[in-house]
Design a protein around this motif. Sequence first.
Motif, mmCIF file in Angstrom:
data_model
loop_
_atom_site.group_PDB
_atom_site.id
_atom_site.type_symbol
_atom_site.label_atom_id
_atom_site.label_comp_id
_atom_site.label_asym_id
_atom_site.label_seq_id
_atom_site.Cartn_x
_atom_site.Cartn_y
_atom_site.Cartn_z
ATOM 1 N N SER A 1 0.803 -1.216 0.000
ATOM 2 C CA SER A 1 0.000 0.000 0.000
ATOM 3 C C SER A 1 0.833 1.261 0.000
ATOM 4 C CB SER A 1 -0.895 0.006 1.235
ATOM 5 O OG SER A 1 -0.122 0.333 2.374
ATOM 6 N N PRO A 2 0.164 2.435 -0.187
ATOM 7 C CA PRO A 2 0.896 3.698 -0.090
ATOM 8 C C PRO A 2 1.516 3.918 1.274
ATOM 9 C CG PRO A 2 -1.492 4.049 -0.176
ATOM 10 C CD PRO A 2 -1.241 2.633 -0.536
ATOM 11 N N TRP A 3 0.974 3.263 2.307
ATOM 12 C CA TRP A 3 1.579 3.394 3.644
ATOM 13 C C TRP A 3 2.983 2.814 3.666
ATOM 14 C CZ3 TRP A 3 1.024 5.823 8.126
ATOM 15 C CH2 TRP A 3 -0.177 6.508 8.360
ATOM 16 N N LYS A 4 3.188 1.702 3.006
ATOM 17 C CA LYS A 4 4.538 1.134 2.973
ATOM 18 C C LYS A 4 5.506 2.085 2.276
ATOM 19 C CE LYS A 4 3.846 -3.799 3.519
ATOM 20 N NZ LYS A 4 4.256 -5.139 3.068
ATOM 21 N N GLU A 5 5.036 2.677 1.194
ATOM 22 C CA GLU A 5 5.879 3.625 0.478
ATOM 23 C C GLU A 5 6.158 4.855 1.340
ATOM 24 O OE1 GLU A 5 5.479 5.942 -3.754
ATOM 25 O OE2 GLU A 5 5.117 3.782 -3.689
ATOM 26 N N ALA A 6 5.127 5.340 2.029
ATOM 27 C CA ALA A 6 5.292 6.516 2.883
ATOM 28 C C ALA A 6 6.277 6.241 4.013
ATOM 29 C CB ALA A 6 3.936 6.940 3.444
ATOM 30 N N LEU A 7 6.197 5.057 4.614
ATOM 31 C CA LEU A 7 7.104 4.720 5.701
ATOM 32 C C LEU A 7 8.533 4.508 5.199
ATOM 33 C CD1 LEU A 7 4.804 2.322 7.763
ATOM 34 C CD2 LEU A 7 5.542 4.623 8.405
ATOM 35 N N ASP A 8 8.668 4.017 3.977
ATOM 36 C CA ASP A 8 10.010 3.878 3.400
ATOM 37 C C ASP A 8 10.668 5.245 3.215
ATOM 38 O OD1 ASP A 8 10.117 1.126 3.252
ATOM 39 O OD2 ASP A 8 9.265 1.023 1.236
ATOM 40 N N ARG B 1 2.417 10.965 -5.441
ATOM 41 C CA ARG B 1 2.128 9.560 -5.718
ATOM 42 C C ARG B 1 1.371 8.924 -4.554
ATOM 43 N NH1 ARG B 1 3.525 4.837 -8.296
ATOM 44 N NH2 ARG B 1 3.996 3.067 -6.940
ATOM 45 N N ILE B 2 1.780 9.226 -3.328
ATOM 46 C CA ILE B 2 1.130 8.653 -2.149
ATOM 47 C C ILE B 2 -0.309 9.160 -2.020
ATOM 48 C CG2 ILE B 2 1.160 8.600 0.375
ATOM 49 C CD1 ILE B 2 4.278 8.695 0.125
ATOM 50 N N ILE B 3 -0.506 10.476 -2.176
ATOM 51 C CA ILE B 3 -1.851 11.052 -2.095
ATOM 52 C C ILE B 3 -2.742 10.497 -3.200
ATOM 53 C CG2 ILE B 3 -3.169 13.201 -2.330
ATOM 54 C CD1 ILE B 3 -0.764 14.634 -1.026
ATOM 55 N N ASP B 4 -2.192 10.429 -4.400
ATOM 56 C CA ASP B 4 -2.951 9.925 -5.545
ATOM 57 C C ASP B 4 -3.369 8.483 -5.344
ATOM 58 O OD1 ASP B 4 -4.020 10.222 -8.181
ATOM 59 O OD2 ASP B 4 -2.311 9.137 -8.983
ATOM 60 N N TRP B 5 -2.519 7.701 -4.695
ATOM 61 C CA TRP B 5 -2.791 6.291 -4.423
ATOM 62 C C TRP B 5 -3.828 6.143 -3.316
ATOM 63 C CZ3 TRP B 5 1.947 2.513 -3.701
ATOM 64 C CH2 TRP B 5 1.511 1.199 -3.851
#
Length: 329
Positions: free
Chosen positions: A19-26, A218-222
């Motif tokens: 999910s975008p959460w994984k990307e955000a935390l990375d 990208r995160i917001i869009d996702w």
Amino acid sequence: MTEQDADRQDADRPTDHDSPWKEALDYYFQEFTQLLFPAIHGEVDWPRGYNPMDKELQQITADANTGRRHADKLIQVYARDGSETWVLIHVEVQGEPEEGFAQRMYTYQYRLRDRYGVDVVSLAVLADTRESFRPSAFQYERWGCKLSFTFPMAKLIDWEERWADLEVSDNVFALVVMAQIKAKRVKDGATRKEVKIALVRLLYERGYSREQIVQLFRIIDWMIQLPRELEPEFVQAVYALQEEKKMPYVNTIERVEREKALQQGLERGLERGRHQGVEGTLRKQLALKFGELPDWADERLAAATDAQLDDWVLRIMEADSLESLLGKH
């Protein structure tokens, strides 16, 4: 809307573990702890860096009941107390209320500590909208044997009362929290579009670097998905915003067209696969009932529409000849 209705609505939406959460935390783990767990943020020796340990987490959770969640992360950090001991911070972002959530947090905790022999700090982020769902401990007691495990927890909807703080925050993770709250709360498509545009505008107005803008967009869009028919309006709004700010960092039109082409190709592929499957099954049924198919029947099947194939499948049992079923001319 009752809490139970909200839960059912949440459950209807699929949960993407990548999910975008994984990307955000990375991208923004340090900012994440600073915003949601400031006390813990102050205990970490950030100059020494931190290391994601997702593969290690997968090994200890492979046989666990994972439930429906947005993401879980395992990060290796170093404490500021000067010791050589490193701390594993286990972050679980829970998307919907789940009865066994606290027990799973404990299961991961003891497995990690047993495997690595180091201190493990478990952090829970609750992204659901049920006000009463606030697990922060797991405990049991029987015959004098007692266990109690507590863990820090952040409930995102608590930030709704501090929305103004998020709007003026210089922490990039504030935008992730805002997007998640709106993704959960706002159901109407037109309103979601306006909310999404407002967040993108805020993104451009904060003076972030090009890389940060692209990542956060990208995160917001996702996170905030729009009905397909509203995507062109969103694209035009972002294009106008980029012209206004003279920051053409996100090629939104290219993104939407690429995703649209991919979706259309997928739909065509599914339709084609279903058509071929039905046609192949029907051919076998016809051959079993009427013997080898003549050329005219083969041509009729090859040229048939989905509706015709479905009709023939329904009528094959009562048909007494190929001609009566397929309608030879």
